[in-house]
Design an enzyme around this catalytic site. Structure first.
Site, PDB file in Angstrom:
ATOM      1  N   PHE A 149     -18.466 -55.579  61.464  1.00 18.43           N
ATOM      2  CA  PHE A 149     -19.878 -55.875  61.684  1.00 18.43           C
ATOM      3  C   PHE A 149     -20.324 -56.922  60.667  1.00 18.43           C
ATOM      4  O   PHE A 149     -20.186 -56.723  59.461  1.00 18.43           O
ATOM      5  CB  PHE A 149     -20.727 -54.605  61.554  1.00 18.43           C
ATOM      6  CG  PHE A 149     -22.153 -54.843  61.938  1.00 18.43           C
ATOM      7  CD1 PHE A 149     -22.544 -54.788  63.270  1.00 18.43           C
ATOM      8  CD2 PHE A 149     -23.105 -55.150  60.964  1.00 18.43           C
ATOM      9  CE1 PHE A 149     -23.863 -55.045  63.626  1.00 18.43           C
ATOM     10  CE2 PHE A 149     -24.425 -55.411  61.326  1.00 18.43           C
ATOM     11  CZ  PHE A 149     -24.802 -55.343  62.656  1.00 18.43           C
ATOM     12  N   VAL A 150     -20.853 -58.017  61.168  1.00 19.82           N
ATOM     13  CA  VAL A 150     -21.236 -59.113  60.277  1.00 19.82           C
ATOM     14  C   VAL A 150     -22.733 -59.404  60.350  1.00 19.82           C
ATOM     15  O   VAL A 150     -23.405 -59.061  61.333  1.00 19.82           O
ATOM     16  CB  VAL A 150     -20.461 -60.408  60.616  1.00 19.82           C
ATOM     17  CG1 VAL A 150     -18.964 -60.234  60.385  1.00 19.82           C
ATOM     18  CG2 VAL A 150     -20.722 -60.845  62.056  1.00 19.82           C
ATOM     19  N   ARG A 155     -30.850 -62.136  58.529  1.00 18.92           N
ATOM     20  CA  ARG A 155     -30.709 -63.259  59.464  1.00 18.92           C
ATOM     21  C   ARG A 155     -30.756 -64.600  58.742  1.00 18.92           C
ATOM     22  O   ARG A 155     -30.214 -65.585  59.221  1.00 18.92           O
ATOM     23  CB  ARG A 155     -31.847 -63.237  60.511  1.00 18.92           C
ATOM     24  CG  ARG A 155     -31.778 -62.099  61.508  1.00 18.92           C
ATOM     25  CD  ARG A 155     -32.774 -62.347  62.630  1.00 18.92           C
ATOM     26  NE  ARG A 155     -33.041 -61.153  63.422  1.00 18.92           N
ATOM     27  CZ  ARG A 155     -32.306 -60.752  64.462  1.00 18.92           C
ATOM     28  NH1 ARG A 155     -31.259 -61.440  64.831  1.00 18.92           N
ATOM     29  NH2 ARG A 155     -32.627 -59.654  65.121  1.00 18.92           N
ATOM     30  N   ASP A 195     -24.910 -65.883  69.454  1.00 18.27           N
ATOM     31  CA  ASP A 195     -24.332 -65.682  68.125  1.00 18.27           C
ATOM     32  C   ASP A 195     -22.922 -65.104  68.190  1.00 18.27           C
ATOM     33  O   ASP A 195     -21.987 -65.673  67.651  1.00 18.27           O
ATOM     34  CB  ASP A 195     -25.254 -64.818  67.247  1.00 18.27           C
ATOM     35  CG  ASP A 195     -25.645 -63.481  67.892  1.00 18.27           C
ATOM     36  OD1 ASP A 195     -25.277 -63.226  69.058  1.00 18.27           O
ATOM     37  OD2 ASP A 195     -26.329 -62.682  67.235  1.00 18.27           O
ATOM     38  N   LYS A 221     -15.301 -61.891  68.960  1.00 19.09           N
ATOM     39  CA  LYS A 221     -14.497 -60.713  68.577  1.00 19.09           C
ATOM     40  C   LYS A 221     -13.699 -60.289  69.808  1.00 19.09           C
ATOM     41  O   LYS A 221     -14.097 -59.365  70.518  1.00 19.09           O
ATOM     42  CB  LYS A 221     -15.414 -59.551  68.190  1.00 19.09           C
ATOM     43  CG  LYS A 221     -16.182 -59.687  66.900  1.00 19.09           C
ATOM     44  CD  LYS A 221     -16.937 -58.373  66.679  1.00 19.09           C
ATOM     45  CE  LYS A 221     -17.906 -58.440  65.547  1.00 19.09           C
ATOM     46  NZ  LYS A 221     -18.729 -57.210  65.460  1.00 19.09           N
ATOM     47  N   ASP A 270     -28.413 -60.008  62.275  1.00 16.55           N
ATOM     48  CA  ASP A 270     -29.125 -59.041  61.442  1.00 16.55           C
ATOM     49  C   ASP A 270     -28.408 -57.704  61.296  1.00 16.55           C
ATOM     50  O   ASP A 270     -27.517 -57.358  62.068  1.00 16.55           O
ATOM     51  CB  ASP A 270     -30.494 -58.755  62.049  1.00 16.55           C
ATOM     52  CG  ASP A 270     -30.390 -57.830  63.265  1.00 16.55           C
ATOM     53  OD1 ASP A 270     -29.607 -58.146  64.182  1.00 16.55           O
ATOM     54  OD2 ASP A 270     -31.048 -56.776  63.276  1.00 16.55           O
ATOM     55  N   ASP A 296     -19.038 -60.259  71.975  1.00 19.19           N
ATOM     56  CA  ASP A 296     -18.489 -58.979  71.522  1.00 19.19           C
ATOM     57  C   ASP A 296     -17.884 -58.266  72.727  1.00 19.19           C
ATOM     58  O   ASP A 296     -16.829 -58.649  73.211  1.00 19.19           O
ATOM     59  CB  ASP A 296     -19.648 -58.214  70.867  1.00 19.19           C
ATOM     60  CG  ASP A 296     -19.240 -56.965  70.133  1.00 19.19           C
ATOM     61  OD1 ASP A 296     -18.271 -57.008  69.368  1.00 19.19           O
ATOM     62  OD2 ASP A 296     -19.910 -55.926  70.324  1.00 19.19           O
TER      63      ASP A 296
END
Ligand code: 5GP
Ligand code: MG
Length: 176
Positions: A152-153, A165, A100, A131, A159, A103
């Site tokens: 923060f997404v 989700r 997903d 990111k 989630d 980071d």
């Protein structure tokens, strides 16, 4: 406390267009090969489901679950992975690792290394979001959907405290 969506960052339509384009690109790059797509649970489940429908190649689908050890070792990038299949079947395969968000980079970096150590013929990575400003290890995904800032997404598989989700878009939460 209940949380609510503050803002939609990436719409359902934008996601659909981008994921279709990624699928075409991956299909072209892997032409003539059979690929084993490995999704990282649970965040990648929707991205994986959409992406594989745009792959015009023989595709096998697998999921693995990863967990980092305690915070002390997380900075060293120690990531434990649980295979749903016997490691031997990794050997010789061309793998597309699907996650997903890229980071800090520990997860995809560590899983890729472990798959190569288990004899994968090649491992390429696809991250729905990236990111880059958060990176702690030098790592770039071969394919990425969207680059985003350090926010923060949630949504599209991702989630906050196990909620959100199922949102069909990517969003920011109020107060998070
Ligand atoms: P890293 O690259 O830091 O090792 O791991 C990335 C993982 O951190 C992602 O797969 C995801 O589970 C989690 N993560 C990072 N940023 C976010 C975010 O903005 N929202 C959510 N829900 N998860 C995130
Ligand atoms: Mg994840």
């Amino acid at each position: 406390m209940s949380y609510e969506v503050e803002k939609i960052l990436i719409t359902e339509q934008a996601i659909a267009g981008r994921v279709a384009a990624m699928g075409r690109q991956i299909s072209a790059d892997f032409e003539g090969q059979e690929i084993l797509c490995i999704g990282l649970l649970r965040g990648a489940f929707l991205f994986m489901a959409d992406l594989v429908r745009h792959l015009s190649l023989p595709v096998e689908v697998e999921f693995i679950r990863c967990s980092s050890y305690g915070k002390a070792t997380k900075s060293s990038g120690e990531v434990e992975i649980e295979f749903a299949r016997k490691p031997a079947t990794i050997a010789g395969r061309h793998i597309l690792l699907v996650d997903d968000i890229l980071d800090a980079g520990h997860t995809l970096h560590a899983v890729k290394e472990q798959l190569l150590a288990r004899g994968a013929a090649s491992v390429r990575t696809a991250a729905f979001l990236d990111k880059p400003s958060r990176r702690q290890v030098p790592f770039q995904a071969d394919y990425r959907g969207f680059e985003i800032e350090d926010r923060f997404v949630v949504g599209y598989g991702m989630d906050f405290e196990e909620r959100f989700r199922n949102l069909p878009y990517v969003a920011l939460l109020r107060g998070v």
